[in-house]
Design an enzyme around this catalytic site. Structure first.
Site, PDB file in Angstrom:
ATOM      1  N   ASP A  18       0.860  -1.201   0.000  1.00 55.08           N
ATOM      2  CA  ASP A  18       0.000   0.000   0.000  1.00 55.08           C
ATOM      3  C   ASP A  18       0.886   1.238   0.000  1.00 55.08           C
ATOM      4  OD1 ASP A  18      -2.096   1.549   2.576  1.00 55.08           O
ATOM      5  OD2 ASP A  18      -1.810   2.005   0.446  1.00 55.08           O
ATOM      6  N   ASP A  22      -4.016   3.934   2.580  1.00 52.42           N
ATOM      7  CA  ASP A  22      -5.469   3.763   2.786  1.00 52.42           C
ATOM      8  C   ASP A  22      -5.753   2.333   3.237  1.00 52.42           C
ATOM      9  OD1 ASP A  22      -6.554   3.229  -0.698  1.00 52.42           O
ATOM     10  OD2 ASP A  22      -5.004   2.282   0.531  1.00 52.42           O
ATOM     11  N   ASP A  26      -1.814  -1.255  -3.760  1.00 57.35           N
ATOM     12  CA  ASP A  26      -2.130  -0.503  -4.975  1.00 57.35           C
ATOM     13  C   ASP A  26      -0.995  -0.615  -5.990  1.00 57.35           C
ATOM     14  OD1 ASP A  26      -1.671   2.088  -2.650  1.00 57.35           O
ATOM     15  OD2 ASP A  26      -0.130   1.356  -4.035  1.00 57.35           O
ATOM     16  N   ASP A  95      -5.482 -10.060 -15.708  1.00 66.69           N
ATOM     17  CA  ASP A  95      -6.509 -11.047 -15.369  1.00 66.69           C
ATOM     18  C   ASP A  95      -7.864 -10.508 -15.816  1.00 66.69           C
ATOM     19  OD1 ASP A  95      -6.825 -13.029 -12.340  1.00 66.69           O
ATOM     20  OD2 ASP A  95      -8.159 -12.901 -14.086  1.00 66.69           O
ATOM     21  N   ASP A 196     -10.327 -15.700 -16.661  1.00 65.32           N
ATOM     22  CA  ASP A 196     -11.021 -16.218 -15.483  1.00 65.32           C
ATOM     23  C   ASP A 196     -12.182 -17.125 -15.900  1.00 65.32           C
ATOM     24  OD1 ASP A 196     -11.400 -15.922 -12.540  1.00 65.32           O
ATOM     25  OD2 ASP A 196     -13.368 -15.244 -13.212  1.00 65.32           O
ATOM     26  N   GLU A 251      -8.217 -20.186 -17.098  1.00 68.08           N
ATOM     27  CA  GLU A 251      -8.528 -20.854 -15.829  1.00 68.08           C
ATOM     28  C   GLU A 251      -9.630 -21.851 -16.131  1.00 68.08           C
ATOM     29  OE1 GLU A 251     -10.963 -19.291 -12.919  1.00 68.08           O
ATOM     30  OE2 GLU A 251      -9.908 -20.209 -11.258  1.00 68.08           O
ATOM     31  N   HIS A 323      -4.615 -17.097  -5.020  1.00 64.88           N
ATOM     32  CA  HIS A 323      -5.479 -16.280  -4.162  1.00 64.88           C
ATOM     33  C   HIS A 323      -6.769 -17.000  -3.779  1.00 64.88           C
ATOM     34  CE1 HIS A 323      -6.967 -16.059  -8.174  1.00 64.88           C
ATOM     35  NE2 HIS A 323      -8.067 -15.502  -7.740  1.00 64.88           N
ATOM     36  N   ASP A 324      -6.999 -18.160  -4.398  1.00 63.60           N
ATOM     37  CA  ASP A 324      -8.247 -18.908  -4.136  1.00 63.60           C
ATOM     38  C   ASP A 324      -8.062 -20.091  -3.207  1.00 63.60           C
ATOM     39  OD1 ASP A 324      -9.547 -18.645  -7.523  1.00 63.60           O
ATOM     40  OD2 ASP A 324      -9.917 -17.414  -5.749  1.00 63.60           O
TER      41      ASP A 324
END
Ligand code: ISL
Length: 545
Positions: A18, A22, A26, A95, A196, A251, A323-324
């Site tokens: 970050d 915030d 990013d 992605d 995806d 994917e 990430h899944d």
């Protein structure tokens, strides 16, 4: 075809770095870390979605395919990131989520207004059966895959959350819109597209009920591998992708060894797919939150099956986490006493296997799962929806939480652990997701300066893989061994590498065939040589003479 020799590093932007405090990662934060990424010895970055999104599903619900998510920065930031990657001879794979959009996308806002709206057929709308949905399809995120919309008293299809209505690829106007948005990003110079859930874009438009309670079987038989899937992929390739030097990675939940090659070829198909043979191995009929035991026999078989599938044509990807899914060292290794050895062992597997390896950010330092003390701490729609259904069915929170802590996606989404400063140096604000408490001793800075760290072992592995294309292109020959020993040859021309992995806490004998072989140790996760034994989680790569 650079992507066959490439090593890809996956970045989940919300949790990487970050830069404006915030509490959300990013693009400028990634720019700050470009030299670190280069230092890993990887060749490309796969960046999870960065497009405008209400963030119902971590950015996989896009409301504007041509705009950067404001929390992540601006288009100028994206352009600077792409330039910064290319200046370091790094490629960028973006992605794109094309199976569905956000319900806040203009197309859906129009589509839902009336049955005669010109955008109506950008999505799938059907009347219910009485007060029931049009069929019995379950969503990936629990509940029905259909949501009734009062404005026109019809249901719309959403294989994922109700805020992710499925796009109707039967509609040529929609397909043109999708080609247009892909062209926009290809013209900007991106080097790859991760597509995806591409396996689900062709629907069986008769929408037959599923005849099974096994969720992954429903994916295979009813959501993926639809009648026009090859046609839609080939159309995109012929109309668009063939005009660019771009790698396409699909994917493919539901794609099987039997049909994978239907979708993969240089002229008419995708370049690579992510298959889920190993990733769904421990999912019972109820899917993610219905974990079942897995065995090393099954795990090894998955690698053999997919290596055989891509032995002569097509090309595979190899991953053990993203990430899944939970952190690989917690799921497949031992994240306690043998965390360091098992993390190095798993990275050895990833970087000595055939196919393009994808490493998830943080796995290069052996980041571990997090522990939710209550479901309300989850930030993941899949977990929150799963709990809503499970609790309504009388499941206790303790039972559900056990499954969520074992298999949930929050595990992989805790912020990257850079150093020992507040919030692990990820943010000076309040992180959107708590940093794993072990960052005080598990972080990049500590490992960067320790020669025998996981991070520096990973750097040795990437150097080794790049120096020996037997790893990317060689054949794969598993050796029959005891269940917890995973051993295989990689061969190409005169080069022969022998990899031996002890997937257990036990000291065990070196397989006889390995012990007898004339060989020289090339790399290992123990500094000394145990000769005839394999220590707990010991990984060794030998060069055969
Ligand atoms: O998490 C899963 C259920 O077990 C996976 O099957 C996953 O949802 C599925 O492979 C599709 O994943 C992709 O599409 C989803 C998004 O939530 C995931 O993050 C993305 O990787 C919907 O866009």
């Amino acid at each position: 075809m650079w992507w066959k020799e490439a090593i890809v590093y996956q970045i989940y932007p919300s949790s990487f770095k970050d830069s404006d405090d915030d509490g959300v990662g990013d693009i400028r934060g990634i720019i700050q870390k470009l030299d670190y990424i280069k230092s890993l010895g990887v060749d490309a970055v796969w960046l999870n979605p960065i497009f405008k999104s209400p963030n119902d599903d971590g950015g996989y619900d896009i409301s504007d395919y041509y705009a950067i998510q404001p929390e992540f920065g601006t288009m100028a930031d994206f352009d600077e990131l792409l330039t910064g990657l290319h200046q370091r001879n790094l490629k960028l794979i973006i992605d794109l989520v094309l199976n569905h959009s956000s319900d806040e996308h203009e197309w859906f806002q129009q589509s839902r207004q009336s049955k005669t709206n010109p955008y109506r057929d950008y999505y799938f709308w059907k009347p219910g059966k009485g007060d029931q949905p049009p069929n019995n399809w379950p969503s990936f995120f629990s509940g029905s895959a259909w949501e009734k919309d009062a404005a026109t008293d019809e249901y719309y299809l959403h294989l994922f959350s109700r805020k992710q209505p499925d796009l109707n690829w039967e509609n040529p106007k929609l397909r043109d819109e999708v080609h247009k948005l892909m062209k926009f990003w290809l013209d900007k110079g991106v080097d790859g597209l991760r597509l995806d859930v591409i396996s689900a874009i062709s629907k069986r438009t008769s929408f037959p009920d599923t005849d099974t309670n096994d969720f992954n079987e429903t994916i295979r038989k009813y959501y993926s591998n639809g009648p026009r899937l090859r046609e839609f992929i080939s159309e995109a390739r012929e109309k668009l992708w063939n005009k660019y030097d771009v790698v396409t990675v699909g994917e493919g939940p539901g794609i099987t060894p039997a049909n994978a090659l239907d979708y993969l070829d240089e002229k008419r198909g995708l370049n690579m797919i992510f298959h889920f043979g190993h990733m769904f191995m421990d999912q019972g009929p109820g899917g993610r939150f219905d974990p079942v035991p897995w065995t090393m026999k099954d795990f090894k078989q998955v690698f053999k099956t997919w290596n055989d599938t891509f032995a002569d044509r097509g090309w595979g990807s190899v991953f053990l986490g993203n990430h899944d899914f939970p952190r690989m060292v917690s799921r497949w290794g031992n994240d306690g006493q043998y965390r360091e050895q098992s993390a190095k062992l798993l990275l050895t597997l990833l970087l000595t296997m055939r196919g393009t390896p994808f490493i998830y950010m943080g796995d290069e330092i052996g980041m571990t799962n997090t522990i939710l003390d209550s479901v309300s701490q989850s930030k993941d729609i899949e977990t929150l929806n799963g709990w809503a259904v499970a609790s309504a069915q009388g499941t206790s929170e303790a039972t559900f939480l056990k499954a969520a802590n074992y298999a949930g996606r929050d595990n992989a989404r805790t912020p990257m652990q850079w150093n020992t400063s507040k919030h692990a140096g990820y943010t000076s604000g309040v992180p959107w997701m708590p940093v794993n408490k072990n960052y005080q001793w598990l972080n990049v800075e500590e490992q960067d300066q320790r020669e025998t760290s996981i991070l520096n072992y990973f750097r040795l592995l990437t150097t080794l893989r790049k120096a020996n294309n037997v790893f990317s292109h060689g054949t794969y020959h598993p050796i029959e061994t005891a269940p917890n020993i995973f051993a295989y040859y990689r061969e190409r021309a005169q080069e022969k590498m022998l990899i031996v992995l002890n997937f257990s806490d036990q000291v065990t004998n070196l397989p006889e065939e390995v012990h007898a072989a004339q060989k020289v140790k090339v790399i290992g996760n123990y500094t000394d040589d145990a000769l005839q034994m394999l220590r707990p989680w010991e990984a060794v790569v030998y060069k055969r003479n």
